[in-house]
Design a protein around this motif. Structure first.
Motif, PDB file in Angstrom:
ATOM      1  N   SER A 137      41.601  32.183  16.810  1.00 43.34           N
ATOM      2  CA  SER A 137      41.845  33.253  15.844  1.00 43.34           C
ATOM      3  C   SER A 137      40.920  34.425  16.165  1.00 43.34           C
ATOM      4  O   SER A 137      39.722  34.254  16.361  1.00 43.34           O
ATOM      5  N   GLY A 138      41.476  35.615  16.218  1.00 37.97           N
ATOM      6  CA  GLY A 138      40.675  36.798  16.516  1.00 37.97           C
ATOM      7  C   GLY A 138      40.491  36.995  18.009  1.00 37.97           C
ATOM      8  O   GLY A 138      40.635  36.068  18.802  1.00 37.97           O
ATOM      9  N   GLY A 139      40.146  38.209  18.387  1.00 35.50           N
ATOM     10  CA  GLY A 139      39.930  38.522  19.792  1.00 35.50           C
ATOM     11  C   GLY A 139      41.208  38.999  20.449  1.00 35.50           C
ATOM     12  O   GLY A 139      42.235  38.333  20.374  1.00 35.50           O
ATOM     13  N   ARG A 140      41.148  40.145  21.073  1.00 36.17           N
ATOM     14  CA  ARG A 140      42.343  40.713  21.686  1.00 36.17           C
ATOM     15  C   ARG A 140      42.596  40.094  23.048  1.00 36.17           C
ATOM     16  O   ARG A 140      41.664  39.784  23.800  1.00 36.17           O
ATOM     17  N   VAL A 141      43.838  39.900  23.365  1.00 32.33           N
ATOM     18  CA  VAL A 141      44.236  39.407  24.683  1.00 32.33           C
ATOM     19  C   VAL A 141      44.684  40.621  25.487  1.00 32.33           C
ATOM     20  O   VAL A 141      45.651  41.297  25.142  1.00 32.33           O
ATOM     21  N   ILE A 142      43.954  40.896  26.556  1.00 28.35           N
ATOM     22  CA  ILE A 142      44.137  42.136  27.317  1.00 28.35           C
ATOM     23  C   ILE A 142      45.396  42.111  28.160  1.00 28.35           C
ATOM     24  O   ILE A 142      46.136  43.084  28.242  1.00 28.35           O
ATOM     25  N   GLY A 143      45.635  40.992  28.832  1.00 26.85           N
ATOM     26  CA  GLY A 143      46.781  40.924  29.725  1.00 26.85           C
ATOM     27  C   GLY A 143      46.881  39.558  30.356  1.00 26.85           C
ATOM     28  O   GLY A 143      46.132  38.635  30.014  1.00 26.85           O
ATOM     29  N   ILE A 144      47.810  39.427  31.292  1.00 32.80           N
ATOM     30  CA  ILE A 144      48.052  38.152  31.957  1.00 32.80           C
ATOM     31  C   ILE A 144      48.175  38.386  33.460  1.00 32.80           C
ATOM     32  O   ILE A 144      48.779  39.363  33.911  1.00 32.80           O
ATOM     33  N   GLY A 145      47.559  37.501  34.225  1.00 41.29           N
ATOM     34  CA  GLY A 145      47.675  37.549  35.675  1.00 41.29           C
ATOM     35  C   GLY A 145      48.207  36.222  36.186  1.00 41.29           C
ATOM     36  O   GLY A 145      47.843  35.160  35.673  1.00 41.29           O
ATOM     37  N   MET A 146      49.083  36.281  37.188  1.00 36.35           N
ATOM     38  CA  MET A 146      49.666  35.055  37.729  1.00 36.35           C
ATOM     39  C   MET A 146      49.416  34.970  39.223  1.00 36.35           C
ATOM     40  O   MET A 146      49.572  35.952  39.952  1.00 36.35           O
ATOM     41  N   ALA A 147      49.027  33.805  39.668  1.00 37.13           N
ATOM     42  CA  ALA A 147      48.847  33.518  41.089  1.00 37.13           C
ATOM     43  C   ALA A 147      49.910  32.518  41.517  1.00 37.13           C
ATOM     44  O   ALA A 147      50.211  31.570  40.795  1.00 37.13           O
ATOM     45  N   ALA A 179      57.961  39.956  29.386  1.00 34.54           N
ATOM     46  CA  ALA A 179      59.027  39.615  28.442  1.00 34.54           C
ATOM     47  C   ALA A 179      58.712  38.346  27.659  1.00 34.54           C
ATOM     48  O   ALA A 179      59.007  38.254  26.463  1.00 34.54           O
ATOM     49  N   VAL A 180      58.110  37.348  28.304  1.00 33.24           N
ATOM     50  CA  VAL A 180      57.859  36.073  27.620  1.00 33.24           C
ATOM     51  C   VAL A 180      56.504  36.026  26.918  1.00 33.24           C
ATOM     52  O   VAL A 180      56.265  35.126  26.104  1.00 33.24           O
ATOM     53  N   THR A 181      55.620  36.992  27.216  1.00 34.69           N
ATOM     54  CA  THR A 181      54.282  36.948  26.613  1.00 34.69           C
ATOM     55  C   THR A 181      53.945  38.193  25.807  1.00 34.69           C
ATOM     56  O   THR A 181      53.035  38.156  24.971  1.00 34.69           O
ATOM     57  N   GLY A 182      54.638  39.307  26.067  1.00 33.30           N
ATOM     58  CA  GLY A 182      54.298  40.554  25.401  1.00 33.30           C
ATOM     59  C   GLY A 182      53.033  41.195  25.928  1.00 33.30           C
ATOM     60  O   GLY A 182      52.486  42.115  25.305  1.00 33.30           O
ATOM     61  N   LEU A 183      52.542  40.749  27.095  1.00 34.25           N
ATOM     62  CA  LEU A 183      51.274  41.227  27.643  1.00 34.25           C
ATOM     63  C   LEU A 183      51.499  42.017  28.934  1.00 34.25           C
ATOM     64  O   LEU A 183      52.429  41.728  29.688  1.00 34.25           O
ATOM     65  N   PRO A 184      50.629  42.997  29.228  1.00 35.38           N
ATOM     66  CA  PRO A 184      50.663  43.629  30.545  1.00 35.38           C
ATOM     67  C   PRO A 184      50.457  42.562  31.612  1.00 35.38           C
ATOM     68  O   PRO A 184      49.583  41.696  31.482  1.00 35.38           O
ATOM     69  N   ALA A 185      51.254  42.592  32.672  1.00 29.53           N
ATOM     70  CA  ALA A 185      51.269  41.496  33.645  1.00 29.53           C
ATOM     71  C   ALA A 185      50.964  41.984  35.058  1.00 29.53           C
ATOM     72  O   ALA A 185      51.323  43.096  35.441  1.00 29.53           O
ATOM     73  N   PHE A 186      50.322  41.106  35.821  1.00 33.38           N
ATOM     74  CA  PHE A 186      49.932  41.385  37.197  1.00 33.38           C
ATOM     75  C   PHE A 186      50.101  40.095  37.994  1.00 33.38           C
ATOM     76  O   PHE A 186      50.054  39.002  37.427  1.00 33.38           O
ATOM     77  N   PHE A 187      50.268  40.209  39.309  1.00 30.43           N
ATOM     78  CA  PHE A 187      50.371  38.990  40.099  1.00 30.43           C
ATOM     79  C   PHE A 187      49.762  39.171  41.474  1.00 30.43           C
ATOM     80  O   PHE A 187      49.544  40.279  41.946  1.00 30.43           O
ATOM     81  N   GLU A 188      49.484  38.034  42.109  1.00 22.84           N
ATOM     82  CA  GLU A 188      48.815  38.007  43.405  1.00 22.84           C
ATOM     83  C   GLU A 188      49.104  36.674  44.064  1.00 22.84           C
ATOM     84  O   GLU A 188      49.463  35.704  43.394  1.00 22.84           O
ATOM     85  N   ASN A 189      48.970  36.604  45.401  1.00 25.03           N
ATOM     86  CA  ASN A 189      49.095  35.284  46.022  1.00 25.03           C
ATOM     87  C   ASN A 189      47.880  34.447  45.658  1.00 25.03           C
ATOM     88  O   ASN A 189      46.797  34.972  45.364  1.00 25.03           O
TER      89      ASN A 189
END
Length: 388
Positions: A137-147, A179-189
């Motif tokens: 509870s509380g605390g902002r979630v900035i974004g999501i990164g996927m490898a 689309a599935v998380t509502g978060l700014p998304a990034f990816f990398e190998n």
């Protein structure tokens, strides 16, 4: 690594990044020290610091005076100032973690999902992220990164075989993740994400020129130069797993024979029916040659051996390379071992993936200013400058 700022107006996002990075690496640290580290004026640093403080990303602390006058306020990262989600997708399954700004893993989750199709994987990721963020509870979630495994954008290599994500060609990763998380998304190998995690939170923090050898389902690596991974023209530098090392050897799904990862990888270990020690003894000559190849190609301070294998297995592999071949790394004045074994395991990849989101949202890369076209091309799983 020497971080240096720029007084050009378009360099503002870059200055923000290096100030934040300096606070993370050297904090608690005073504004004047930051300015000396990065080559900016104290006024510029103070303006950036004020913004970061107002947004809750850093903390300013003043110690009790020990003599006359007040000591300068020192700055440090606020671990609770925000969180990012790291995702690691492999042919074996999905791992996820909620990670704070100090790189601490707050919550983690795993789903068995062998060779998951995109629709199934994104459905699972959406549920995992909701579960992880819902526990706190509380605390902002900035974004999501996927490898996820590379290489990207190479038709005969990217989506075939047991070490790649078959069926993922042309998947719009950022769009689907958001689309599935509502978060700014990034990816990398995954090997570059692991190298980033190691640089920020592991052995790499002590070195600026080293090679990170990633032992995963396949085998890859990244050369870290001045703290940044060398990427190559299409972001696939480091795919050493597809270097043919055994003439006429085992056929590889890439179309060649005798590729390195056919002998040294988790997938290769899984095809071996004996004990770890027996497998290590069998592949030791090939591994020893691979170490010499890396050293002669990149002249690193050291090779950091990490990835998804257990530290115990990695220690066995490192020991099996002795005596090491002669190479440009066989120096008398060495201050560190030629091979070091990382201890972070899966969390290193997840921390690196989460760091993509933190960097992408809070402090975009200076290079992004000049590569907007390649960034948009990289939205699909094809290649290009894929990390934000």
């Amino acid at each position: 690594m020497a971080l240096r700022g720029t007084n050009q107006e378009f360099g503002r996002p870059y200055n923000r990044r290096i100030v934040l990075e300096s606070i993370r690496r050297f904090g608690p640290i005073a504004r004047g020290e930051i300015a000396r580290h990065v080559g900016l004026t104290v006024q510029t640093v103070s303006t950036i610091v004020r913004e970061l403080e107002e947004q809750g990303y850093i903390l300013s602390v003043r110690e009790e005076p020990k003599g006359r006058g007040l000591p300068p306020a020192t700055l440090r990262i606020n671990p609770e100032g925000g969180f990012a989600v790291g995702i690691h997708l492999t042919p074996l399954g999905i791992d996820a973690a909620l990670i704070n700004l100090s790189g601490d893993v707050i919550e983690s989750a795993h789903r068995e999902a062998p060779n998951a199709a995109p629709d199934d994987a994104f459905e699972a990721i959406g549920a995992m992220v909701a579960e992880l963020t819902g526990r706190r509870s509380g605390g902002r979630v900035i974004g999501i990164g996927m490898a996820l495994p590379g290489p990207f954008g190479v038709e005969p290599m990217s989506f075939v075989g047991p070490t790649t994500m078959a069926g993922w060609q042309d998947v719009p990763l950022r769009e689907r993740l958001t689309a599935v998380t509502g978060l700014p998304a990034f990816f990398e190998n995954d090997m570059a994400a692991a190298a980033m995690g190691e640089r920020l939170y592991g052995l790499g923090a002590k070195h600026s020129e080293y090679y990170y050898l990633y032992f995963g389902v396949g085998l890859g690596g990244a050369m870290l130069h001045d703290g940044s991974a060398l990427r190559g023209a299409w972001g696939n530098a480091g795919e050493i797993g597809h270097i043919p090392v055994v003439p006429g050897g085992e056929p590889c799904p890439c179309g060649n024979r005798g590729c390195l990862e056919r002998y040294i990888s988790l997938e290769a270990r899984g095809r071996w029916s004996g004990e770890d020690s027996d497998w290590v003894a069998e592949v030791a000559p090939i591994f020893r040659n691979a170490i010499a190849t890396i050293e002669n190609l990149f002249d690193p301070e050291t090779i950091v051996l990490g990835g998804l294998a257990s530290p115990a297995l990695l220690e066995q592999l490192a020991a099996s390379a002795e005596p090491l071949h002669n190479s440009v790394s066989a120096r008398r004045d060495r201050a560190t071992s030629r091979i070091l074994v990382a201890q972070g395991g899966q969390h290193t990849v997840l921390r690196g993936a989460a760091a993509l989101a933190v960097s992408g949202v809070l402090s975009p890369r200076f290079g992004q200013i000049f590569t907007a076209k390649r960034q948009s091309e990289g939205d699909l799983l094809k290649g290009g400058d894929i990390a934000a």
